[in-house]
Design a protein around this motif. Structure first.
Motif, PDB file in Angstrom:
ATOM      1  N   VAL A 173       1.091  -0.611  -0.009  1.00 57.83           N
ATOM      2  CA  VAL A 173      -0.232  -0.131  -0.658  1.00 57.83           C
ATOM      3  C   VAL A 173       0.817   1.389   0.096  1.00 57.83           C
ATOM      4  N   PRO A 174       1.618   2.102   0.688  1.00 57.27           N
ATOM      5  CA  PRO A 174       2.813   2.944   1.145  1.00 57.27           C
ATOM      6  C   PRO A 174       3.337   2.850  -0.623  1.00 57.27           C
ATOM      7  N   GLU A 175       3.978   2.024  -1.102  1.00 55.86           N
ATOM      8  CA  GLU A 175       4.047   2.260  -2.284  1.00 55.86           C
ATOM      9  C   GLU A 175       3.082   2.806  -3.707  1.00 55.86           C
ATOM     10  N   LEU A 176       1.630   2.103  -3.126  1.00 57.53           N
ATOM     11  CA  LEU A 176       0.449   2.576  -4.272  1.00 57.53           C
ATOM     12  C   LEU A 176       0.312   4.054  -4.193  1.00 57.53           C
ATOM     13  N   LEU A 177       0.897   4.381  -2.459  1.00 62.76           N
ATOM     14  CA  LEU A 177      -0.426   5.586  -2.736  1.00 62.76           C
ATOM     15  C   LEU A 177       0.893   6.619  -2.566  1.00 62.76           C
ATOM     16  N   GLY A 178       2.067   6.269  -2.857  1.00 65.65           N
ATOM     17  CA  GLY A 178       3.290   7.854  -3.064  1.00 65.65           C
ATOM     18  C   GLY A 178       3.519   7.516  -1.625  1.00 65.65           C
ATOM     19  N   GLY A 179       3.883   6.811  -0.786  1.00 67.81           N
ATOM     20  CA  GLY A 179       4.005   7.139   0.444  1.00 67.81           C
ATOM     21  C   GLY A 179       3.465   8.385   1.415  1.00 67.81           C
ATOM     22  N   ALA A 180       3.530   8.273   2.847  1.00 71.52           N
ATOM     23  CA  ALA A 180       2.650   8.808   3.903  1.00 71.52           C
ATOM     24  C   ALA A 180       3.483  10.307   4.117  1.00 71.52           C
ATOM     25  N   GLY A 181       2.373  11.190   3.799  1.00 70.92           N
ATOM     26  CA  GLY A 181       3.036  12.851   4.075  1.00 70.92           C
ATOM     27  C   GLY A 181       2.576  13.890   5.620  1.00 70.92           C
ATOM     28  N   SER A 182       1.788  14.818   5.272  1.00 73.45           N
ATOM     29  CA  SER A 182       1.316  14.934   6.448  1.00 73.45           C
ATOM     30  C   SER A 182       1.430  16.468   5.607  1.00 73.45           C
ATOM     31  N   GLY A 183       0.165  17.424   7.150  1.00 73.97           N
ATOM     32  CA  GLY A 183       0.077  18.745   6.514  1.00 73.97           C
ATOM     33  C   GLY A 183      -1.284  18.895   6.146  1.00 73.97           C
ATOM     34  N   GLY A 184      -1.678  17.863   5.740  1.00 70.57           N
ATOM     35  CA  GLY A 184      -2.643  17.688   5.143  1.00 70.57           C
ATOM     36  C   GLY A 184      -4.312  18.153   6.501  1.00 70.57           C
ATOM     37  N   GLY A 185      -4.006  18.130   7.632  1.00 67.40           N
ATOM     38  CA  GLY A 185      -5.389  18.240   8.331  1.00 67.40           C
ATOM     39  C   GLY A 185      -6.332  17.239   8.712  1.00 67.40           C
ATOM     40  N   LEU A 186      -7.630  17.683   9.306  1.00 68.01           N
ATOM     41  CA  LEU A 186      -8.724  16.223   9.076  1.00 68.01           C
ATOM     42  C   LEU A 186      -9.376  16.068   7.364  1.00 68.01           C
ATOM     43  N   LEU A 187      -8.876  14.741   7.496  1.00 71.24           N
ATOM     44  CA  LEU A 187     -10.198  14.752   6.417  1.00 71.24           C
ATOM     45  C   LEU A 187     -11.341  13.834   6.793  1.00 71.24           C
ATOM     46  N   VAL A 188     -12.487  14.162   6.311  1.00 69.63           N
ATOM     47  CA  VAL A 188     -13.968  13.642   7.468  1.00 69.63           C
ATOM     48  C   VAL A 188     -14.954  13.050   5.596  1.00 69.63           C
ATOM     49  N   ALA A 189     -14.563  11.424   6.011  1.00 67.45           N
ATOM     50  CA  ALA A 189     -14.854  11.435   4.364  1.00 67.45           C
ATOM     51  C   ALA A 189     -16.200   9.994   4.898  1.00 67.45           C
ATOM     52  N   GLY A 190     -17.405  11.194   4.096  1.00 68.23           N
ATOM     53  CA  GLY A 190     -18.905  10.385   4.094  1.00 68.23           C
ATOM     54  C   GLY A 190     -19.466   9.629   3.039  1.00 68.23           C
ATOM     55  N   ARG A 191     -19.390   8.575   3.166  1.00 67.33           N
ATOM     56  CA  ARG A 191     -19.571   8.230   1.833  1.00 67.33           C
ATOM     57  C   ARG A 191     -21.962   8.380   1.320  1.00 67.33           C
TER      58      ARG A 191
END
Length: 345
Positions: A173-191
């Motif tokens: 998964v890390p390679e497929l997503l391009g690694g882990a970053g930060s600084g994006g804040g809170l993601l709220v993903a409701g379907r």
């Protein structure tokens, strides 16, 4: 008959799935097309894409190669999916697509399932070869075994229990997503899709207003499709046009959290409200970028929360209306200190 591919540890690995599929190492496989009757893809969201990317890495690990027709295959494989539910049309399509392959062994890759009133054995009647149906969490396994186990055994189905492929194949998964970053804040993903409507809101009262709203949204989406080619400009336009609906969905999710969890997440930074898995709101590149940069995630989307958890993000999973999220959490994620489940049934 039942099997269990469970492994121990903080996160599952591929050992259990490899053990279940050991007899098919080096095999040729016909992959059941995940398309609707009209040809449209049933891998309709970004979460499906990451799941299938991991699935193909697993096939490579097992040296299983795809072929174009069941007649040339050692095994027929149903890819991991979220469509093996009675409310969807895929079970009927699967029964049709298995015709002509009755003598070829069948493997259903780890998925969740729900057949409350219809016996799923209809999909396998007439088959002479073995079928291995792998579930990714215990609620689906128990549901099939307890409610339909005898009839499934009569048509040659063996039930097995493993993990979601993104959990067991988390090393990819890390390679497929391009690694882990930060600084994006809170993601709220409701379907806000069919599964949410059918399985969370059924029986909640009149749906006239919801249908009217959905029809208006569909008209808006159709106009945008004509005006703007699909891509980042398109998804940005849809997010802007539906900002109020996305915020309302996010507010509903946050409203289900314990007060102490909400207080903790207030320190996660700027809040971003978007159903990140839905292709109308995010391209796959946007899905990957937003997910890897998020500092914390609240979601009822399994394949938003699961990859985020693998990247080490603070994740709050909110059960969406049937046992899928709770089951995967309890089966595969409960030992992770960065993941919390809310709204368990």
């Amino acid at each position: 008959m039942t099997l269990d591919g469970a492994v121990t540890g903080t996160m599952p690995g591929l050992e259990g799935l490899e053990r279940l599929l050991d007899g098919y190492r080096g095999a040729s496989a016909y992959l059941i097309p995940m398309t609707a009757a009209d040809g449209r893809t049933m891998l309709g969201n970004n979460g499906d894409r990451i799941m299938h990317a991991v699935f193909h890495r697993i096939l490579e690990r097992l040296d299983i190669r795809a072929v174009a027709a069941p007649a040339a295959a050692d095994v027929v494989i149903v890819p991991p999916n979220g469509a093996l539910l009675e409310v969807y049309g895929f079970p009927e399509l699967l029964a049709e697509r298995l015709r002509g392959a009755e003598g070829v062994p069948l493997v259903i890759f780890p998925s969740s399932t729900l057949f409350p009133t219809r016996d799923p054995a209809f999909m396998f009647r007439g088959r002479s070869a073995e079928t291995l149906w792998i579930t990714r969490e215990k609620y689906s396994f128990d549901h099939l075994d307890e409610q339909w186990g005898l009839s499934l055994a009569d048509v040659g189905v063996t039930l097995a229990l493993d993990h979601d492929v993104v959990a067991s194949g988390h090393e990819f998964v890390p390679e497929l997503l391009g690694g882990a970053g930060s600084g994006g804040g809170l993601l709220v993903a409701g379907r806000r899709d069919k599964e949410a409507a059918d399985l969370r809101s059924a029986g909640s009262g009149s749906t006239h207003g919801a249908r009217a709203s959905g029809q208006a949204s569909a008209r808006l989406l159709a106009r945008l499709k004509k005006a703007v080619p699909y891509g980042p400009w398109y998804t940005a336009a849809v997010r802007r046009a539906r900002r109020a609906q996305l915020a309302a969905a996010a507010d509903r999710l946050l409203g289900r959290l314990p007060a102490e969890t909400r207080a903790e997440l207030e320190h996660a930074g700027r809040r971003r409200d978007v159903d990140l898995s839905a292709v109308q709101y995010a391209t796959y590149d946007e899905y990957r970028r937003v997910l890897r940069n998020a500092d914390a995630v609240v979601t009822d989307r399994l394949h938003v929360g699961l990859p985020a958890a693998i990247l080490g993000k603070r994740v709050v999973l909110v059960e969406a209306g049937y046992h899928k999220l709770q089951g995967v959490y309890e089966r595969s994620l409960a030992e992770l200190p960065n993941v919390e489940l809310v709204g368990a049934r």
